[in-house]
Design an enzyme around this catalytic site. Structure first.
Site, PDB file in Angstrom:
ATOM      1  N   GLY A   1     -16.665   2.655  11.496  1.00 34.05           N
ATOM      2  CA  GLY A   1     -15.672   1.866  12.239  1.00 34.05           C
ATOM      3  C   GLY A   1     -16.228   0.479  12.571  1.00 34.05           C
ATOM      4  O   GLY A   1     -17.396   0.342  12.892  1.00 34.05           O
TER       5      GLY A   1
ATOM      6  N   ARG B   1       5.168   3.984  39.447  1.00 36.11           N
ATOM      7  CA  ARG B   1       4.878   5.019  38.452  1.00 36.11           C
ATOM      8  C   ARG B   1       3.379   5.312  38.400  1.00 36.11           C
ATOM      9  O   ARG B   1       2.556   4.454  38.733  1.00 36.11           O
ATOM     10  CB  ARG B   1       5.269   4.524  37.056  1.00 36.11           C
ATOM     11  CG  ARG B   1       6.732   4.493  36.808  1.00 36.11           C
ATOM     12  CD  ARG B   1       7.005   3.837  35.464  1.00 36.11           C
ATOM     13  NE  ARG B   1       8.419   3.889  35.155  1.00 36.11           N
ATOM     14  CZ  ARG B   1       9.039   3.021  34.372  1.00 36.11           C
ATOM     15  NH1 ARG B   1       8.377   2.023  33.817  1.00 36.11           N
ATOM     16  NH2 ARG B   1      10.327   3.165  34.129  1.00 36.11           N
TER      17      ARG B   1
ATOM     18  N   ARG C   1     -15.332   9.136  21.740  1.00 35.63           N
ATOM     19  CA  ARG C   1     -15.239  10.450  21.086  1.00 35.63           C
ATOM     20  C   ARG C   1     -16.063  11.499  21.827  1.00 35.63           C
ATOM     21  O   ARG C   1     -15.565  12.549  22.207  1.00 35.63           O
ATOM     22  CB  ARG C   1     -15.724  10.294  19.646  1.00 35.63           C
ATOM     23  CG  ARG C   1     -15.811  11.551  18.844  1.00 35.63           C
ATOM     24  CD  ARG C   1     -16.134  11.222  17.413  1.00 35.63           C
ATOM     25  NE  ARG C   1     -14.994  10.612  16.775  1.00 35.63           N
ATOM     26  CZ  ARG C   1     -14.019  11.299  16.144  1.00 35.63           C
ATOM     27  NH1 ARG C   1     -14.105  12.615  16.061  1.00 35.63           N
ATOM     28  NH2 ARG C   1     -13.005  10.686  15.598  1.00 35.63           N
TER      29      ARG C   1
ATOM     30  N   ASP D   1     -24.090   6.650  13.912  1.00 36.91           N
ATOM     31  CA  ASP D   1     -24.923   7.815  13.650  1.00 36.91           C
ATOM     32  C   ASP D   1     -24.798   8.302  12.198  1.00 36.91           C
ATOM     33  O   ASP D   1     -25.799   8.637  11.564  1.00 36.91           O
ATOM     34  CB  ASP D   1     -24.479   8.930  14.607  1.00 36.91           C
ATOM     35  CG  ASP D   1     -25.630   9.841  14.941  1.00 36.91           C
ATOM     36  OD1 ASP D   1     -26.769   9.356  15.019  1.00 36.91           O
ATOM     37  OD2 ASP D   1     -25.386  11.054  15.085  1.00 36.91           O
TER      38      ASP D   1
ATOM     39  N   ASP E   1     -22.612   5.269  22.416  1.00 42.36           N
ATOM     40  CA  ASP E   1     -23.121   6.623  22.649  1.00 42.36           C
ATOM     41  C   ASP E   1     -24.386   6.960  21.852  1.00 42.36           C
ATOM     42  O   ASP E   1     -24.719   8.123  21.678  1.00 42.36           O
ATOM     43  CB  ASP E   1     -22.022   7.658  22.342  1.00 42.36           C
ATOM     44  CG  ASP E   1     -21.551   7.603  20.902  1.00 42.36           C
ATOM     45  OD1 ASP E   1     -22.047   6.763  20.142  1.00 42.36           O
ATOM     46  OD2 ASP E   1     -20.681   8.417  20.538  1.00 42.36           O
TER      47      ASP E   1
ATOM     48  N   GLN F   1      -8.869  -2.347  21.167  1.00 41.94           N
ATOM     49  CA  GLN F   1     -10.179  -2.511  21.809  1.00 41.94           C
ATOM     50  C   GLN F   1     -11.309  -2.714  20.794  1.00 41.94           C
ATOM     51  O   GLN F   1     -12.446  -2.966  21.170  1.00 41.94           O
ATOM     52  CB  GLN F   1     -10.486  -1.354  22.757  1.00 41.94           C
ATOM     53  CG  GLN F   1     -10.678  -0.019  22.110  1.00 41.94           C
ATOM     54  CD  GLN F   1     -10.276   1.140  23.001  1.00 41.94           C
ATOM     55  OE1 GLN F   1     -10.945   1.441  23.970  1.00 41.94           O
ATOM     56  NE2 GLN F   1      -9.181   1.812  22.662  1.00 41.94           N
TER      57      GLN F   1
ATOM     58  N   ASP G   1     -18.445   2.944  21.058  1.00 38.61           N
ATOM     59  CA  ASP G   1     -18.508   3.988  22.094  1.00 38.61           C
ATOM     60  C   ASP G   1     -19.783   3.915  22.939  1.00 38.61           C
ATOM     61  O   ASP G   1     -19.869   4.572  23.974  1.00 38.61           O
ATOM     62  CB  ASP G   1     -18.435   5.378  21.459  1.00 38.61           C
ATOM     63  CG  ASP G   1     -17.093   5.669  20.802  1.00 38.61           C
ATOM     64  OD1 ASP G   1     -16.177   4.826  20.920  1.00 38.61           O
ATOM     65  OD2 ASP G   1     -16.958   6.738  20.183  1.00 38.61           O
TER      66      ASP G   1
ATOM     67  N   ARG H   1     -15.470   4.298   5.409  1.00 38.65           N
ATOM     68  CA  ARG H   1     -16.159   5.550   5.743  1.00 38.65           C
ATOM     69  C   ARG H   1     -16.481   6.295   4.436  1.00 38.65           C
ATOM     70  O   ARG H   1     -16.216   7.462   4.273  1.00 38.65           O
ATOM     71  CB  ARG H   1     -15.300   6.394   6.691  1.00 38.65           C
ATOM     72  CG  ARG H   1     -15.081   5.752   8.058  1.00 38.65           C
ATOM     73  CD  ARG H   1     -14.630   6.753   9.096  1.00 38.65           C
ATOM     74  NE  ARG H   1     -14.091   6.151  10.295  1.00 38.65           N
ATOM     75  CZ  ARG H   1     -14.820   5.768  11.345  1.00 38.65           C
ATOM     76  NH1 ARG H   1     -16.118   5.894  11.342  1.00 38.65           N
ATOM     77  NH2 ARG H   1     -14.219   5.251  12.397  1.00 38.65           N
TER      78      ARG H   1
HETATM   79  O1  F6P Z   1     -16.658   6.113  16.369  1.00 45.34           O
HETATM   80  C1  F6P Z   1     -16.120   4.976  16.946  1.00 45.34           C
HETATM   81  C2  F6P Z   1     -14.627   5.111  17.072  1.00 45.34           C
HETATM   82  O2  F6P Z   1     -14.132   3.878  17.546  1.00 45.34           O
HETATM   83  C3  F6P Z   1     -14.171   6.279  17.947  1.00 45.34           C
HETATM   84  O3  F6P Z   1     -14.122   5.967  19.302  1.00 45.34           O
HETATM   85  C4  F6P Z   1     -12.802   6.574  17.358  1.00 45.34           C
HETATM   86  O4  F6P Z   1     -12.494   7.927  17.512  1.00 45.34           O
HETATM   87  C5  F6P Z   1     -12.966   6.252  15.927  1.00 45.34           C
HETATM   88  O5  F6P Z   1     -14.014   5.333  15.807  1.00 45.34           O
HETATM   89  C6  F6P Z   1     -11.705   5.705  15.312  1.00 45.34           C
HETATM   90  O6  F6P Z   1     -11.910   5.536  13.952  1.00 45.34           O
HETATM   91  P1  F6P Z   1     -10.900   4.876  12.917  1.00 45.34           P
HETATM   92  O7  F6P Z   1     -11.005   3.398  13.080  1.00 45.34           O
HETATM   93  O8  F6P Z   1     -11.381   5.333  11.594  1.00 45.34           O
HETATM   94  O9  F6P Z   1      -9.518   5.364  13.265  1.00 45.34           O
END
Ligand code: F6P
Length: 344
Positions: free
Chosen positions: A12, A165, A174, A106, A132, A276, A130, A74
């Site tokens: 991503g 609301r 994730r 990762d 992470d 984002q 993320d 990917r």
């Molecule tokens: O792994 C980073 C991330 O931004 C996650 O937070 C999210 O689930 C995923 O990539 C979204 O991936 P894509 O851009 O392939 O929809």
């Protein structure tokens, strides 16, 4: 004579990738006399030898540009029928390239480590929105995502207040709730729901009701990987991505009607999604990404194959792929509890 290196961005995207590329090319060219090419669309460009030349002029003004000028995918380097180390060694030799610099998360680091063990000179730069990865204290792109999510909270609050609301904002995350936690703190959310810490619907509704009872419009921030106690895994209804991971997204749409029916408070969901991940990086991310680019130019100058650059405290550091792999940096319970005591 300087050496020739190939850079790729995989997985991503996130704001700051271009600033890393610029940082590496500028330092590599200026300090070490290296030359660089970029592989198009991640590992795919490496497997098929699809490159573009990179130099001072190509990377001019790049640090404020979102996305990646190289493209990403990917696609894995061992993908059939053409991937694998023998093919990649041949591609590198044909292109007169000695080293690969892989910028990614990762999954990218795991693939890079496998290539390293198969005899390819490769180094890495950690990347994930993320935040992470345990290998590094911060990844570039995270700060920008938090800024964007915080602005979304600020905007949702005003419309939520007008209509009285409950507003539920879903952000990325994730396995770790860093974006939700930091934007939620910054935006003054009344409940922050993260993957590391399941919360019951009863508890969420109790927070929402107490906010409403004192005349406020409840604001809930939820990370995409959050689960209610009766959910076996994170909410996903869009199949698998190119790395065979479930495509997440939509937990806010699940929560909003549950909150509304339990509490009687009109509730709306907003899924922030790729907003984002797009647009210009924050100044903080540009600085980190530029430093990481310079640090990876130093790393290849030192023949540091099998290593990633990282931020430890305020210093640039180096760690091996083996040390970095599979170690998630999640929100510690004590940190979450620091904020949880004031929810509601
Ligand atoms: O792994 C980073 C991330 O931004 C996650 O937070 C999210 O689930 C995923 O990539 C979204 O991936 P894509 O851009 O392939 O929809």
């Amino acid at each position: 004579m300087g050496r020739r290196f190939g850079i790729l961005t995989s997985g991503g995207d996130c704001p700051g990738l271009n600033a890393v590329i610029r940082g590496a090319v500028l330092k590599g060219e200026t300090v070490y006399g290296h030359t660089y090419v970029g592989f198009r669309d991640g590992w795919r460009g490496l497997v098929y030898g699809d490159i573009l030349e990179l130099d001072r002029t190509t990377v001019r003004g790049l640090s404020n540009q979102g996305g990646t000028i190289l493209g990403t995918s990917r696609f894995g380097p061992y993908s059939e029928p053409d991937g694998g180390p023998e093919n990649i060694k041949k591609v590198l030799a044909d292109l007169d390239l000695q080293v690969v610099i892989a910028i990614g998360g990762d999954g990218t680091a795991a693939a890079a480590n496998r290539l390293f063990n198969d005899g390819i000179n490769i180094v890495g730069v950690p990347k994930t929105i993320d935040n992470d990865l345990d290998a590094t204290d911060y990844t570039f792109g995270f700060n920008t995502a938090v800024e964007i999510a915080t602005e979304a909270i600020d905007r949702l609050r005003t419309t939520g207040n007008s209509h009285k609301r409950c507003m539920v904002l879903e952000v990325m995350g994730r396995h770790a709730g860093w974006i939700a936690l930091h934007s939620g703190i910054a935006g003054g959310a009344h409940a922050i729901l993260i993957p590391e810490h399941p919360e019951s619907l009863d508890q969420i509704c109790a927070w929402v009701t107490s906010v409403k009872n004192r005349g406020r419009a409840p604001m809930v921030v939820v990370a995409e990987g959050f689960t209610l106690p009766d959910m076996k895994e994170a909410y996903s209804e869009k199949g698998l991505d190119g790395f065979n991971r479930p495509r997440l997204g939509g937990i806010a749409e699940v929560l909003a009607p549950l909150i509304e029916s339990r509490t009687g408070i009109e509730t709306r969901a907003t899924v922030l999604g790729h907003i984002q991940r797009g647009g210009v990086p924050s100044a903080w991310d540009r600085v980190l990404a530029t430093r990481m680019g310079g640090a990876v130019a130093d790393l290849v100058a030192d023949n540091g194959w099998g290593h990633l650059v990282a931020l430890h405290g305020t210093q640039m550091a180096r760690i091996t792929f083996d040390e970095a792999l599979g170690k998630l940096k999640q929100v510690r319970p004590e940190y979450y509890d620091e904020m949880r005591v004031i929810f509601g």
